[in-house]
Design an enzyme around this catalytic site. Structure first.
Site, PDB file in Angstrom:
ATOM      1  N   GLU B 121      -7.677  -9.829  -0.961  1.00 59.61           N
ATOM      2  CA  GLU B 121      -6.661  -9.825   0.102  1.00 59.61           C
ATOM      3  C   GLU B 121      -5.600  -8.756  -0.186  1.00 59.61           C
ATOM      4  O   GLU B 121      -5.154  -8.046   0.721  1.00 59.61           O
ATOM      5  CB  GLU B 121      -6.030 -11.222   0.175  1.00 59.61           C
ATOM      6  CG  GLU B 121      -5.021 -11.437   1.279  1.00 59.61           C
ATOM      7  CD  GLU B 121      -5.614 -11.478   2.677  1.00 59.61           C
ATOM      8  OE1 GLU B 121      -6.171 -10.453   3.106  1.00 59.61           O
ATOM      9  OE2 GLU B 121      -5.493 -12.519   3.345  1.00 59.61           O
ATOM     10  N   THR B 172      -1.163  -5.081   8.920  1.00 55.84           N
ATOM     11  CA  THR B 172      -0.510  -6.164   8.185  1.00 55.84           C
ATOM     12  C   THR B 172       0.564  -5.607   7.251  1.00 55.84           C
ATOM     13  O   THR B 172       1.631  -6.190   7.089  1.00 55.84           O
ATOM     14  CB  THR B 172      -1.560  -6.963   7.379  1.00 55.84           C
ATOM     15  OG1 THR B 172      -2.586  -7.389   8.272  1.00 55.84           O
ATOM     16  CG2 THR B 172      -0.941  -8.175   6.725  1.00 55.84           C
TER      17      THR B 172
END
Lengths: 295, 295
Positions: B121, B172
């Site tokens: 991630e 993001t």
């Protein structure tokens, strides 16, 4: 008309300005009847009898004004909650005064009653916060989302807890003045996680889990200079087996959840005494909110 | 070993960095078997096949490193979740990669699996956040209190919802970079109240009430420049009967709760199109989390 308005624990760990727990004891009892004049009589803990300075009568007068009702009243207050204890003493009196008059007039509108009580709370603490008034009215555990419109989420919970009341005072005004206007986003997130998890645990009736979620990063850290004994009393509670412990409102009262509440209370009182502060503890349970009856 | 890791909705309204909802669809499917080399093959949405750049294999390699296990693997990824959609695409791949290797090695430790997935991630989004990985693993609705030690509160919820996926991307990294380090205490309190009330509503299975609690003051207001279409799409959803609507993660996907999910989806797609952005909607339900099976 007789109203019995219970003490409350505001904040309840991570829920600054949002959470409230209604206690079964102590309570303020307020008796009121219609009269030509406006008179206040007080028994129990010492609070002003001047109707312009008494929190209960200020709230009662505010309600009358909102309803444009021209009437007087004789009010007798049996003040069972110590003022400036952190147990919602002014909130209970404010609610009791407004609720007693509302019942006398047949008014049921909770939002209006709370609005009137906020006037009394404002006079007492400098700001119109509802996190004591709301649980004192609703009972159980309350999540106060909004005062106007009134949006309250109530959890029916049932457990015992120990309250420790030291012989010091913490000014609510000052406790609010020391708070910053901005807080780290990371602290906002930490409290949000704790508060959400706490609601989940309470909904499951898991008091041990709930007790472990009583930390707070939004208010208590900034209030430490006003409660220099906090960490030591907290440690004493945890060391004697408490699931968790926190400040009640802005203090000085503290509360703890656990199994052996008497042992925990004694340990906390001892910790206060080690700081040179007299204290007493009592065990109570979650309460059902204000009660009304015809005298 | 075959792992199917579902898409997720992080934040879910007021729960910035804390709440996560597992979806039933879409999913990434990851098949893995032991090998002398390390090889990645991708079907479906386009992601890197270089094992050093693929999120799933980065996580798998991180797990092997943590376990000090010297082995290679052949990994086949059927990438069903569109990358950069806001639906936890990298989180699902990261979890899937770590989980597939863990299962192959007989490792059950969830904290370790999540720790490995966080490495993937982090490579994908620049920061090691677990609010997609955790719901993809646990299923249902999750409150992420802490990653280390791993403290997750899971709510078993069951409802349908509509997801709208526009043909735009939101980085993001950028969505995180626009967030302030400090937020108003009053906003922290508002989100805390919303989040707590949302947990209460979800625990009661009251989806209409939950839908009305999806506001956010901690992240979305600061992200508005990256999602200039947000308010119009939100309005379209509410006007077509949605209980509530919000951004999925940092977007661009949005989700809505309501009764007539098809109508709501169509209205949201139309609102996107009015902004000159193509979009599609699909209806799914809360999912049960990642599934593993022997191939």
């Amino acid at each position: 008309m007789k109203v019995s308005a219970p003490a409350t624990i505001a904040n309840f760990g991570p829920g600054f300005d949002v959470f409230g727990l209604c206690l079964d004891e102590p309570r303020d009892v307020i008796k009121v009847k219609e009269s030509d004049e406006v008179m206040v009589e007080v028994e129990g803990f010492n609070v002003p009898e001047d109707p312009e300075k008494n929190v209960a009568s200020i709230s009662a007068l505010a309600l009358l004004k909102m309803l444009k009702a021209e009437m007087g009243f004789r009010m007798k207050i049996i003040k069972g909650i110590r003022p400036k204890s952190g147990l919602g003493s002014s909130g209970a009196s404010a609610l009791g005064g407004a609720l007693a008059l509302a019942k006398l007039l047949g008014v049921e509108n909770r939002e209006l009653i709370i609005k009137a009580a906020l006037e009394g709370e404002k006079a007492a603490s400098g700001s119109a916060h509802g996190d004591n008034i709301v649980p004192s009215l609703f009972g159980g555990f309350t999540i106060l989302k909004s005062l106007s419109p009134l949006e309250v989420f109530k959890l029916d919970v049932s457990f015992k807890l120990v309250i420790v009341l030291p012989k010091v005072e913490v000014s609510t005004k000052r406790a609010r003045a020391v708070l910053p206007r901005y807080v780290p986003l990371s602290d906002a997130v930490r409290n949000l996680a704790l508060a959400s998890a706490l609601i989940s645990a309470l909904k499951e009736g898991d008091i041990e889990k709930a007790g472990k979620l009583l930390d707070d990063y939004l208010a208590i850290p900034y209030r430490k200079p006003l409660i220099p004994w906090f960490d030591n009393v907290r440690r004493a509670a945890l060391e004697s087996g408490a699931y968790g412990v926190s400040l009640s409102g802005s203090g000085p009262a503290m509360f703890a959840l656990g199994e052996d509440l008497g042992d925990i209370g004694k340990a906390m009182v001892e910790a206060f005494e080690n700081e040179g502060i007299g204290a007493e503890y009592f065990i109570t349970k979650v309460g059902g909110g204000a009660k009304c009856s015809d005298v």
